[in-house]
Structure formats: C-alpha cells, structure tokens
Motif scaffolding. Structure first.
Motif, PDB file in Angstrom:
ATOM      1  N   TRP A 184       0.806  -1.222   0.000  1.00 10.31           N
ATOM      2  CA  TRP A 184       0.000   0.000   0.000  1.00 10.31           C
ATOM      3  C   TRP A 184       0.841   1.275   0.000  1.00 10.31           C
ATOM      4  O   TRP A 184       0.294   2.376   0.064  1.00 10.31           O
ATOM      5  CB  TRP A 184      -0.923   0.012   1.221  1.00 10.31           C
ATOM      6  CG  TRP A 184      -1.768  -1.228   1.325  1.00 10.31           C
ATOM      7  CD1 TRP A 184      -1.683  -2.217   2.260  1.00 10.31           C
ATOM      8  CD2 TRP A 184      -2.814  -1.625   0.433  1.00 10.31           C
ATOM      9  NE1 TRP A 184      -2.602  -3.202   2.022  1.00 10.31           N
ATOM     10  CE2 TRP A 184      -3.319  -2.861   0.902  1.00 10.31           C
ATOM     11  CE3 TRP A 184      -3.381  -1.055  -0.709  1.00 10.31           C
ATOM     12  CZ2 TRP A 184      -4.356  -3.543   0.260  1.00 10.31           C
ATOM     13  CZ3 TRP A 184      -4.412  -1.730  -1.348  1.00 10.31           C
ATOM     14  CH2 TRP A 184      -4.883  -2.952  -0.862  1.00 10.31           C
ATOM     15  N   LEU A 185       2.142   1.140  -0.105  1.00  9.63           N
ATOM     16  CA  LEU A 185       2.990   2.331  -0.094  1.00  9.63           C
ATOM     17  C   LEU A 185       3.156   2.882  -1.510  1.00  9.63           C
ATOM     18  O   LEU A 185       3.461   2.137  -2.446  1.00  9.63           O
ATOM     19  CB  LEU A 185       4.368   2.001   0.482  1.00  9.63           C
ATOM     20  CG  LEU A 185       4.400   1.644   1.975  1.00  9.63           C
ATOM     21  CD1 LEU A 185       5.810   1.307   2.418  1.00  9.63           C
ATOM     22  CD2 LEU A 185       3.848   2.801   2.817  1.00  9.63           C
ATOM     23  N   PRO A 186       2.981   4.183  -1.683  1.00  8.61           N
ATOM     24  CA  PRO A 186       3.097   4.775  -3.026  1.00  8.61           C
ATOM     25  C   PRO A 186       4.546   4.821  -3.501  1.00  8.61           C
ATOM     26  O   PRO A 186       5.488   4.809  -2.700  1.00  8.61           O
ATOM     27  CB  PRO A 186       2.539   6.187  -2.823  1.00  8.61           C
ATOM     28  CG  PRO A 186       2.761   6.481  -1.373  1.00  8.61           C
ATOM     29  CD  PRO A 186       2.602   5.172  -0.655  1.00  8.61           C
ATOM     30  N   ASP A 187       4.717   4.881  -4.808  1.00  7.42           N
ATOM     31  CA  ASP A 187       6.054   4.861  -5.394  1.00  7.42           C
ATOM     32  C   ASP A 187       6.919   6.032  -4.933  1.00  7.42           C
ATOM     33  O   ASP A 187       8.127   5.894  -4.747  1.00  7.42           O
ATOM     34  CB  ASP A 187       5.954   4.870  -6.921  1.00  7.42           C
ATOM     35  CG  ASP A 187       5.580   3.505  -7.483  1.00  7.42           C
ATOM     36  OD1 ASP A 187       5.507   2.539  -6.694  1.00  7.42           O
ATOM     37  OD2 ASP A 187       5.385   3.405  -8.713  1.00  7.42           O
ATOM     38  N   PHE A 188       6.309   7.202  -4.748  1.00  6.60           N
ATOM     39  CA  PHE A 188       7.132   8.362  -4.359  1.00  6.60           C
ATOM     40  C   PHE A 188       7.749   8.158  -2.982  1.00  6.60           C
ATOM     41  O   PHE A 188       8.868   8.609  -2.720  1.00  6.60           O
ATOM     42  CB  PHE A 188       6.308   9.658  -4.404  1.00  6.60           C
ATOM     43  CG  PHE A 188       5.344   9.849  -3.257  1.00  6.60           C
ATOM     44  CD1 PHE A 188       5.774  10.399  -2.044  1.00  6.60           C
ATOM     45  CD2 PHE A 188       4.019   9.487  -3.382  1.00  6.60           C
ATOM     46  CE1 PHE A 188       4.890  10.571  -0.991  1.00  6.60           C
ATOM     47  CE2 PHE A 188       3.131   9.657  -2.336  1.00  6.60           C
ATOM     48  CZ  PHE A 188       3.567  10.192  -1.128  1.00  6.60           C
ATOM     49  N   PHE A 189       7.050   7.450  -2.092  1.00  3.73           N
ATOM     50  CA  PHE A 189       7.593   7.158  -0.770  1.00  3.73           C
ATOM     51  C   PHE A 189       8.762   6.182  -0.888  1.00  3.73           C
ATOM     52  O   PHE A 189       9.802   6.352  -0.240  1.00  3.73           O
ATOM     53  CB  PHE A 189       6.499   6.569   0.118  1.00  3.73           C
ATOM     54  CG  PHE A 189       6.951   6.245   1.520  1.00  3.73           C
ATOM     55  CD1 PHE A 189       6.855   7.187   2.531  1.00  3.73           C
ATOM     56  CD2 PHE A 189       7.479   4.998   1.832  1.00  3.73           C
ATOM     57  CE1 PHE A 189       7.285   6.899   3.822  1.00  3.73           C
ATOM     58  CE2 PHE A 189       7.904   4.699   3.110  1.00  3.73           C
ATOM     59  CZ  PHE A 189       7.806   5.653   4.108  1.00  3.73           C
ATOM     60  N   LEU A 190       8.604   5.154  -1.712  1.00  9.73           N
ATOM     61  CA  LEU A 190       9.672   4.168  -1.899  1.00  9.73           C
ATOM     62  C   LEU A 190      10.894   4.800  -2.554  1.00  9.73           C
ATOM     63  O   LEU A 190      12.030   4.457  -2.219  1.00  9.73           O
ATOM     64  CB  LEU A 190       9.155   2.996  -2.737  1.00  9.73           C
ATOM     65  CG  LEU A 190       7.980   2.212  -2.144  1.00  9.73           C
ATOM     66  CD1 LEU A 190       7.613   1.048  -3.055  1.00  9.73           C
ATOM     67  CD2 LEU A 190       8.310   1.701  -0.747  1.00  9.73           C
ATOM     68  N   GLN A 191      10.668   5.719  -3.490  1.00 10.54           N
ATOM     69  CA  GLN A 191      11.799   6.378  -4.137  1.00 10.54           C
ATOM     70  C   GLN A 191      12.571   7.237  -3.136  1.00 10.54           C
ATOM     71  O   GLN A 191      13.810   7.297  -3.184  1.00 10.54           O
ATOM     72  CB  GLN A 191      11.312   7.237  -5.301  1.00 10.54           C
ATOM     73  CG  GLN A 191      12.440   7.804  -6.151  1.00 10.54           C
ATOM     74  CD  GLN A 191      13.281   6.718  -6.796  1.00 10.54           C
ATOM     75  OE1 GLN A 191      12.750   5.868  -7.511  1.00 10.54           O
ATOM     76  NE2 GLN A 191      14.593   6.742  -6.564  1.00 10.54           N
TER      77      GLN A 191
END
Length: 278
Positions: A161-168
């Motif tokens: 459920w974590l968005p890509d911008f957070f992972l980046q």
C-alpha cells in the motif's frame, strides 16, 4: 563507525552485538527486536561501514575489514566479552569476528546468511532469481525495491500500500547514500573464491533459518552446520522467509535469548524441529 547503544551498561547483563544485513541500516533492520532483547542484554548495534552514519576513507571492502573495525570499536567501548547476533550479510562479518576474536566472542547467532556458499551455489541462486544481484540489493527504482522485499518476506507484502514516491525517497536516503562503496562491498562478496578455506569456529553457534528463504535456501544452514561440527545447531522457523527479523522477531528473539543465556536444551527444541510462533 556509528553505534546505537544503551545509555547505561548493566554489568549483570551479557553483551550482545547485533550486526545488520545489506538491505538497510541497523535502526531499520532491528526496529522490532531491540526493545525485547534489551531486557536481557547490553546491546551494541553498529551501522556497518557505508551504511547509515558509518563511513571510511580506507580502501577495505571485505567482511574481514568490517569485522576488524567492529572489534576495534568494541575494544574502545571497553567491551571485552560479547556474543554476536547477525543477519544475512552481517553473518559474513560475524563469522570473521568470531574467527579473529576467539577470546572475546563467546557465542555466535547467524540468521539466513550465505556463509560457506560455493561459487556454483552462488551462480545457481543468481540464475533462479534471474536478475543482477546489484540491481536488486541496490535498487534504483520502486519496482526493484518491491522485488527485493518480495524475495525477502514470505507471509506478508509490507510495501503493497505504499506509493512509489515514498519508496523512491527511501531509496534516495537509504540506498543511494555511499552507493559506490556499497556496490564495492557486494562485488567482493560475489567474487570468485571469496569464501575458500572457511575456518571452523571454536564458539558455540546457532544457525536460524526460515524454511521458505528464497535468498539463501535452508539447505545452506545444514551445509554450514556440517562444516562447523558438533558445537553448532540449526533451528528452522516454519513458513518464514529470508527476513525473519522482520516477519517473526519474537521467535528469533526467543531463540537468541535461550541460546546465549545458556538455558536448558528443553528451552530450545531439537535440531530437526520446526517452529511456528504465530
């Protein structure tokens, strides 16, 4: 070299050094374990060189170099006796520490590590994964980070459920910092003949594995046990992947505590028994 330690050392508690793996720094990897383990141990939790806040201008990139640096730091802390708990890449460092500091290191716990892998076994595992290890262990984008996590865990999908911008942003902070040096560490680890002449440790050693480990399959635990001989034992956690410290921290903590504190064998079931602490 940066360490996390308790404010006050209790001399009635044994010392435990916690050595993290490749996928992040000490604080991130041991977040679910330090609270429980601190009840029974004085904890020393380093960021290995080129992870977290630790760095070096020296050219050393070997697990032995990491081990010597850790040993020197502990000496400066006045820690003359300690046990070591390690995961994954940290297992290579812990093994070298036990080798070069036989009087200081009392017991060794290695969780899900490739210590003792042959060149053929490393190549076979890389083929199974189907990707360059550097692309996975040093992800550049959220997709590769998701792949790394999916390889490491079995029962859950923590990044679902974590968005890509957070992972980046996580990649920018945790992975890209000292990226060149991390890559050099990995290149050494994968180098041909890097693990020849593996010594047999004199310390009692506990090997903890998940039976669903897709990074270092559980057969490697028994292979290392055969190499170490009767002073080692294997404990397998059922329905568990590579990241047992994340998926089942209570089970791992229970095994560490019973082993290091020397509780009776009834507290640690037989080598062939598998655990499910859920």
């Amino acid at each position: 070299m940066h360490f996390w330690t308790s404010n006050h050392r209790r001399f009635n508690k044994p010392n435990l050094v916690m050595i993290h793996g490749y996928g992040g720094d000490a604080r991130w990897q041991f977040v679910y374990q330090v609270g429980s383990l601190s009840r029974n141990f004085n904890l020393y939790v380093p960021d290995l060189l080129f992870f977290g806040q630790s760095s070096s201008k020296r050219s050393g990139r070997t697990d032995a170099f990491q081990a010597r640096c850790l040993a020197e730091c502990l000496k400066r802390f006045g820690v003359d006796k300690f046990s070591v708990y390690s995961i994954s890449y940290g297992g290579f460092v812990a093994y070298r520490m036990a080798e070069i500091c036989p009087e200081e290191v009392e017991k060794v716990v290695i969780v899900s590590s490739g210590v003792g892998c042959s060149d053929d076994q490393i190549e076979e595992q890389i083929k199974k994964i189907g990707r360059d290890p550097a692309e996975i262990l040093l992800p550049k984008n959220p997709q590769d980070l998701r792949l790394l996590v999916n390889l490491s865990v079995y029962k859950c999908k923590p990044l679902r459920w974590l968005p890509d911008f957070f992972l980046q942003e996580f990649i920018n902070v945790m992975v890209n910092h000292q990226r060149k040096e991390k890559l050099e560490l990995l290149e050494h680890l994968l180098a041909k003949k890097a693990l020849i002449n593996l010594p047999i440790l004199t310390q009692e050693t506990l090997l903890v594995w998940g039976d669903q480990d897709n990074v270092f399959p559980v057969n490697l635990a028994y292979q290392l046990q055969r190499h170490l001989g009767p002073r080692s034992r294997v404990k397998v956690i059922k329905e568990m992947g590579h990241a047992a410290n994340i998926e089942s921290p209570d089970a791992v903590n229970e095994l560490i505590t019973s082993f290091v504190l020397g509780r009776s064998k009834r507290d640690i079931p037989s080598d062939s028994e598998k655990f499910n602490f859920s």
